[in-house]
Enzyme design. Structure first.
Site, short mmCIF file in Angstrom:
data_model
loop_
_atom_site.label_atom_id
_atom_site.label_comp_id
_atom_site.label_asym_id
_atom_site.label_seq_id
_atom_site.Cartn_x
_atom_site.Cartn_y
_atom_site.Cartn_z
N LYS A 279 -13.95 -0.25 5.03
CA LYS A 279 -14.36 -0.92 3.73
C LYS A 279 -15.55 -1.95 4.19
O LYS A 279 -16.78 -1.87 3.45
CB LYS A 279 -13.43 -1.72 2.88
N TRP B 3 0.95 -1.37 -0.14
CA TRP B 3 -0.05 0.06 -0.12
C TRP B 3 0.79 1.20 -0.10
O TRP B 3 1.92 1.32 0.86
CB TRP B 3 -0.92 -0.13 1.23
N ASP C 87 -1.93 -6.64 8.30
CA ASP C 87 -2.72 -5.36 8.10
C ASP C 87 -4.10 -5.94 7.74
O ASP C 87 -3.85 -6.65 6.52
CB ASP C 87 -1.83 -4.32 7.07
C1 LMR Z 1 -6.68 2.76 -0.96
O1 LMR Z 1 -5.33 2.11 -0.96
O2 LMR Z 1 -6.99 3.30 -2.06
C2 LMR Z 1 -7.13 2.96 0.29
O3 LMR Z 1 -6.67 2.28 1.28
C3 LMR Z 1 -7.68 4.28 0.73
C4 LMR Z 1 -6.48 4.91 1.06
O4 LMR Z 1 -6.53 5.53 2.21
O5 LMR Z 1 -5.39 4.86 0.47
#
Ligand code: LMR
Length: 401
Positions: free
Chosen positions: A251, A135, A216
């Site tokens: 989510k 992420w 996570d």
């Molecule tokens: C994403 O990856 O798009 C979501 O988890 C929202 C974010 O805060 O990045």
């Protein structure tokens, strides 16, 4: 003092929200931020959430401070949802949970906790290993807490599969002082998850190396189901002495802007969990004192009522099924539009995201020429696809290929 600052680029994910909003193209498509959308592109409030919220309005008696742990009832119910009611770690009273402002808040609490738990000299930094890729916000978040971020191999962009052997080899070199971040399910950004047999092997390596796993779990219920998606979390907690879990209700309960999640720590026994918990509470107090209460109250009302819980599970299934349906729909539509490249992997992957697998110039062309928004890496949020836009999307992809 502020004159020394230089402007930073907008966030690679959140910046897209603004660009999309400002675009006036009639056929614009938002495949950027990871939020669920229905067929008409709306992110609805779940019916069970509406009912729970009404119940809260009717029964709430005070707005007094809730304390750093947040709601004890929410924490207990979310811990059961994540770890499973009969998890040996739960039965042995080894788990402690605090409510946090969303999953990001949980990760920041975990980060500061890791720094405090690490035996560091003045010049040393705690180390966390994250998947390559991960992420987009993981790296900035841990670095902001003073943690050094290293990566282990995870996704093979060429074969669209897991680099499992390389992942195992890398984790087999990680020492007991380090932390390894794993995605529970619906890997963000690749959609490529570990299967149960692979989780078993990673858990074995964790035991053998003695590092601390931080899992996570931002998408419980979006992959296969709430229990299936928690396989790794549950087995890891039952198998190791120490573990951290960061969960989010953004989510799966659709509570994005309420900012509710949780950070759980698993200690080797009840006493060490109590000690770790006292540190966790100190960390919370130093960052934001105490979490917001509204989202937690909604979730605990839902999970605490068998009727509302069943309604939630059914609504969650609708979201999951729609995303999985979108995956196959896009793959079939690309074939129908004469695209020769194999996109079948999108239908196999899980959760909110996949990489489309096009280069950054093609991502740019999709945005500039077709008003289709996705992250530079070509990560697409599958929920943004629908019957109304899939033709235009597939035609546009065919053009830029
Ligand atoms: C994403 O990856 O798009 C979501 O988890 C929202 C974010 O805060 O990045």
């Amino acid at each position: 003092m502020f004159d020394t600052l230089t402007a930073l680029p907008s966030d690679p994910i959140l910046g897209l929200m603004t660009k999309y909003r400002e675009d006036t193209h009639a056929n614009k498509i938002d495949l950027g931020v990871g939020v669920y959308k229905d067929e008409v592109g709306h992110t609805p409030i779940l019916a069970c959430v509406k009912k729970a919220e009404q119940h809260r309005i009717d029964t709430e008696e005070t707005k007094v401070y809730i304390g750093p742990t947040g709601s004890a009832n929410f924490n207990a119910l979310l811990t059961e949802l994540a770890f499973g009611k009969s998890n040996p770690a739960l039965l042995a009273n080894r788990i402690r949970t605090v409510s946090t402002p969303g999953g990001t808040g949980a990760l920041r609490v975990a980060a500061d906790f890791i720094v405090r738990a690490s035996q560091l000299t003045a010049s040393q930094k705690a180390v966390i290993w994250v998947s390559d890729p991960t992420w987009a916000n993981h790296t900035g978040l841990f670095e902001a807490a003073g943690i050094e971020v290293k990566t282990y191999p995870y996704y093979d962009y060429d074969s669209k599969s897991l680099k499992f052997d390389e992942m195992k080899a890398a984790l087999s070199q990680v020492g007991p002082d380090d932390v390894v971040l794993l995605h529970a399910c619906c890997h963000n950004p690749s959609g490529m998850d570990l299967n149960e047999a692979q989780w078993d092997q990673i858990i074995e390596i964790t035991q053998q190396q003695g590092f601390t796993p931080l899992i996570d779990m931002a998408y419980q219920g979006f992959g296969v189901g709430v229990d299936e998606d928690a396989y790794g979390v549950r087995k890891m907690a039952a198998s190791v002495d120490n573990m951290i879990l960061c969960s989010s209700c953004s989510k799966n309960f659709g509570l994005y802007r309420e900012r509710i999640g949780a950070c759980s720590i698993v200690g080797k026994d009840a006493n060490s969990a109590n000690v770790a918990f006292s540190v966790l509470l100190y960390v919370v107090r130093c960052i934001y004192s105490m979490p917001p209460a509204h989202g937690a109250a909604i979730v605990e009302t839902i999970l605490g009522s068998e009727e509302l819980k069943q309604e939630w599970l059914a609504e969650l299934k609708v979201m999951r099924d729609r995303i999985n349906g979108n995956r196959s729909m896009l793959v079939n539509k690309l074939i129908e539009k004469g695209v020769k490249r194999d996109f079948g992997f999108i239908a196999q992957q899980k959760g909110m995201f996949s990489f489309l697998g096009v280069n950054s110039q093609q991502v740019e062309r999709l945005q500039q020429e077709h008003s289709i928004y996705m992250v530079d890496s070509s990560r697409i949020s599958i929920a943004g696809i629908g019957l109304a836009n899939v033709d235009y999307l597939a035609e546009s992809i065919a053009k830029i290929l």
